[in-house]
Scaffold this motif. Sequence first.
Motif, PDB file in Angstrom:
ATOM      1  N   GLY A  11      20.181   4.018  -8.064  1.00 58.69           N
ATOM      2  CA  GLY A  11      19.084   2.870  -8.695  1.00 58.69           C
ATOM      3  C   GLY A  11      19.783   2.070  -8.357  1.00 58.69           C
ATOM      4  O   GLY A  11      20.593   1.357  -7.324  1.00 58.69           O
ATOM      5  N   THR A  12      19.093   0.621  -9.509  1.00 61.91           N
ATOM      6  CA  THR A  12      19.085  -0.715  -9.079  1.00 61.91           C
ATOM      7  C   THR A  12      20.533  -0.893  -9.889  1.00 61.91           C
ATOM      8  O   THR A  12      19.673  -1.335 -11.282  1.00 61.91           O
ATOM      9  N   LYS A  13      21.585  -1.948  -9.750  1.00 61.07           N
ATOM     10  CA  LYS A  13      22.241  -2.597 -10.770  1.00 61.07           C
ATOM     11  C   LYS A  13      21.796  -4.261 -11.170  1.00 61.07           C
ATOM     12  O   LYS A  13      21.962  -4.555  -9.807  1.00 61.07           O
ATOM     13  N   ALA A  14      22.585  -4.627 -11.867  1.00 58.98           N
ATOM     14  CA  ALA A  14      22.476  -6.507 -11.998  1.00 58.98           C
ATOM     15  C   ALA A  14      23.601  -6.544 -12.685  1.00 58.98           C
ATOM     16  O   ALA A  14      23.783  -6.293 -13.670  1.00 58.98           O
ATOM     17  N   LEU A  15      24.291  -7.884 -12.160  1.00 61.27           N
ATOM     18  CA  LEU A  15      25.560  -7.844 -13.141  1.00 61.27           C
ATOM     19  C   LEU A  15      25.434  -9.386 -13.337  1.00 61.27           C
ATOM     20  O   LEU A  15      24.590 -10.267 -11.625  1.00 61.27           O
ATOM     21  N   LEU A  16      25.160 -10.102 -13.929  1.00 56.62           N
ATOM     22  CA  LEU A  16      25.300 -11.633 -14.354  1.00 56.62           C
ATOM     23  C   LEU A  16      26.753 -12.179 -15.122  1.00 56.62           C
ATOM     24  O   LEU A  16      27.554 -11.663 -16.357  1.00 56.62           O
ATOM     25  N   ARG A  26      24.682  -7.182 -18.246  1.00 54.85           N
ATOM     26  CA  ARG A  26      24.106  -6.342 -17.043  1.00 54.85           C
ATOM     27  C   ARG A  26      22.966  -5.372 -17.430  1.00 54.85           C
ATOM     28  O   ARG A  26      22.154  -5.079 -18.209  1.00 54.85           O
ATOM     29  N   GLY A  27      22.562  -4.376 -16.340  1.00 52.93           N
ATOM     30  CA  GLY A  27      21.598  -4.218 -16.075  1.00 52.93           C
ATOM     31  C   GLY A  27      21.122  -2.581 -15.443  1.00 52.93           C
ATOM     32  O   GLY A  27      22.240  -2.429 -14.565  1.00 52.93           O
ATOM     33  N   TYR A  28      20.678  -2.100 -15.695  1.00 50.30           N
ATOM     34  CA  TYR A  28      20.661  -0.312 -14.873  1.00 50.30           C
ATOM     35  C   TYR A  28      19.183   0.237 -14.822  1.00 50.30           C
ATOM     36  O   TYR A  28      18.698   0.143 -15.618  1.00 50.30           O
ATOM     37  N   ALA A  29      18.140   0.771 -13.605  1.00 54.00           N
ATOM     38  CA  ALA A  29      16.957   1.460 -13.996  1.00 54.00           C
ATOM     39  C   ALA A  29      17.686   2.339 -12.062  1.00 54.00           C
ATOM     40  O   ALA A  29      17.334   2.479 -11.292  1.00 54.00           O
ATOM     41  N   ARG A  30      16.651   3.714 -12.494  1.00 57.83           N
ATOM     42  CA  ARG A  30      17.100   4.480 -11.289  1.00 57.83           C
ATOM     43  C   ARG A  30      15.435   4.605 -10.170  1.00 57.83           C
ATOM     44  O   ARG A  30      14.718   4.084 -11.135  1.00 57.83           O
ATOM     45  N   HIS A  31      16.289   4.965  -9.270  1.00 56.07           N
ATOM     46  CA  HIS A  31      15.385   5.421  -8.555  1.00 56.07           C
ATOM     47  C   HIS A  31      14.426   6.438  -8.504  1.00 56.07           C
ATOM     48  O   HIS A  31      15.300   8.035  -8.741  1.00 56.07           O
ATOM     49  N   GLN A  32      13.197   6.812  -8.222  1.00 52.13           N
ATOM     50  CA  GLN A  32      13.517   8.396  -7.126  1.00 52.13           C
ATOM     51  C   GLN A  32      13.759   8.299  -5.648  1.00 52.13           C
ATOM     52  O   GLN A  32      14.495   7.174  -5.036  1.00 52.13           O
ATOM     53  N   LEU A  33      13.525   9.797  -5.629  1.00 51.06           N
ATOM     54  CA  LEU A  33      14.166   9.545  -4.372  1.00 51.06           C
ATOM     55  C   LEU A  33      12.807  11.055  -3.236  1.00 51.06           C
ATOM     56  O   LEU A  33      12.662  12.320  -4.221  1.00 51.06           O
ATOM     57  N   ILE A  34      12.750  10.945  -2.503  1.00 44.01           N
ATOM     58  CA  ILE A  34      11.481  11.642  -1.478  1.00 44.01           C
ATOM     59  C   ILE A  34      12.131  12.423  -0.498  1.00 44.01           C
ATOM     60  O   ILE A  34      13.065  11.904   0.644  1.00 44.01           O
ATOM     61  N   GLU A  35      12.127  13.003  -1.109  1.00 42.67           N
ATOM     62  CA  GLU A  35      13.283  14.433   0.224  1.00 42.67           C
ATOM     63  C   GLU A  35      12.365  15.685   0.476  1.00 42.67           C
ATOM     64  O   GLU A  35      12.070  16.574   0.142  1.00 42.67           O
ATOM     65  N   ARG A  36      12.796  15.592   1.981  1.00 41.30           N
ATOM     66  CA  ARG A  36      11.654  17.172   2.751  1.00 41.30           C
ATOM     67  C   ARG A  36      13.198  18.263   3.436  1.00 41.30           C
ATOM     68  O   ARG A  36      13.964  17.720   3.870  1.00 41.30           O
TER      69      ARG A  36
END
Length: 493
Positions: A11-16, A26-36
């Motif tokens: 995910g992506t985090k932010a800090l002020l 503060r902030g946070y959002a998750r990512h998806q992930l492609i796995e094979r």
Amino acid sequence: MYLGIDCGTQGTKALLITEAGAVRGRGYARHQLIERASGAREQDPQWWVDALRTSVTQAVSHHGAEVLALGVSGQQHGLVVLDEAKQVIRPAKLWNDTETAPQNAALIERLGGKSAMMERFGILPMTGYTVSKLLWIKENEPENFARIRHILLPHEYLNFWLTGQMYAEYGDASGTAFFDIRTREWVREILDEIDGGTGQLAAALPPLLKVDQIVGAVRPEVAAELGLSPQCVVSSGGGDNMMGAIGTGNVRPGIVTLSLGTSSTVYSFLEKPLASVDPSVAPFCSSSGGWLPLVCTMNATNVVTQTLHVLGKGVEDIDPILASTNPGADGITFLPFLNGERTPDLPTAQGSMHGVTATNFSAGNLLRSVIEGVTFGVLNGLELILQGQPASKIQVIGGGSRSAEWRQMIADATGAVIQVPIEEEAGCLGAAIQAMYAYKSQQETPVTFAVLSERLVSVDEEKTAHPRAEKRPAYRAAQDRYNAVLKAQFPNL
């Protein structure tokens, strides 16, 4: 105020922070992930942009107009390729993508072998580095390869989205393996080996910035969307390990940072590159003006979490289990290579358990052996970096640093004092500190990284672990046994 953004694997985090280091958002959002099953690990760069939007908006909510500068930390080694219109061609292959292992081995052979590469270029490509991803695309997706006009790393792509400008910097560039860490210049010869000397790939590389330079101002439309001042500038940023170094005060010799996250890394700042480098050590540049020799293992908290799941346990069970079991797990040794491994360079390796008997086979010993296996792997790397010198103080970050017993294990095994920074998001904090450094340099009011870290990086004294000398022999014996099993399993190491 200053904003740090950390685009990681999950995910992506932010800090002020303020000038004095007080946290304002503060902030946070998750990512998806492609796995094979092939070993591919990929992400669409648009997911990073979307996560940046969410996390930054959360962090700056009421203070966006006060942000003077921001910095971006990004997962190292990822490959973002763009076409002539500056559009992303395909999903980014990530640091933990192992399906490029054959291409990595082939490049090393074509360029004269491991020793020759170390001598000529100062670095040995590991599976997961950026360079083999380019050869993989050429061999597997020739149509996409022909379209490549710009090559960026993850943090550079986010800088491009923020500013419209494409630049690189020494720290993250070190992890491409087509960059000479001694001269701090791109190496065309390696890219020519991939594109046949056409110059296509060399022409696709962005120019390099020094740490006191900025990429540019945030684009007006992006500033409006994120709630930032249009005067907000973007520093050069860097790889997550380089930003983690800054965020733990690892900007002068004598400090070690050990990160226990999805992967594990250990690194220490130097003012000059190592004169003699073991091939397992990544002799990277720092993103603070020096060098940052580093060792990365690909199996850390991910293996611990998976083991807990198999045992029906949670993270809250780690400390009680470690406290109730003995160093060495009563003879069980676990090689934690569930995702292959980078250090040692074993991309196709699998995990294995050794020394199991009817009397030592328990859930507690199993979990301890896993955590010890992860720990010994990264401590082997630390010994390579320090070249025989003992560590006196180690800053531990990442999810694993939350375990008091794991911290104590590292202290007992190394003889070093283990400290945990108060700010857990070292990548974010490092990016914000670098943004402050670059902004003040541009304003002609320069300040050193050492001064900034002294003011902005502090440790949680309650989490400090002091080594217990009486435990050291048992851990030394367990680590020696781990290394003996490793050598027996992989005799060519």
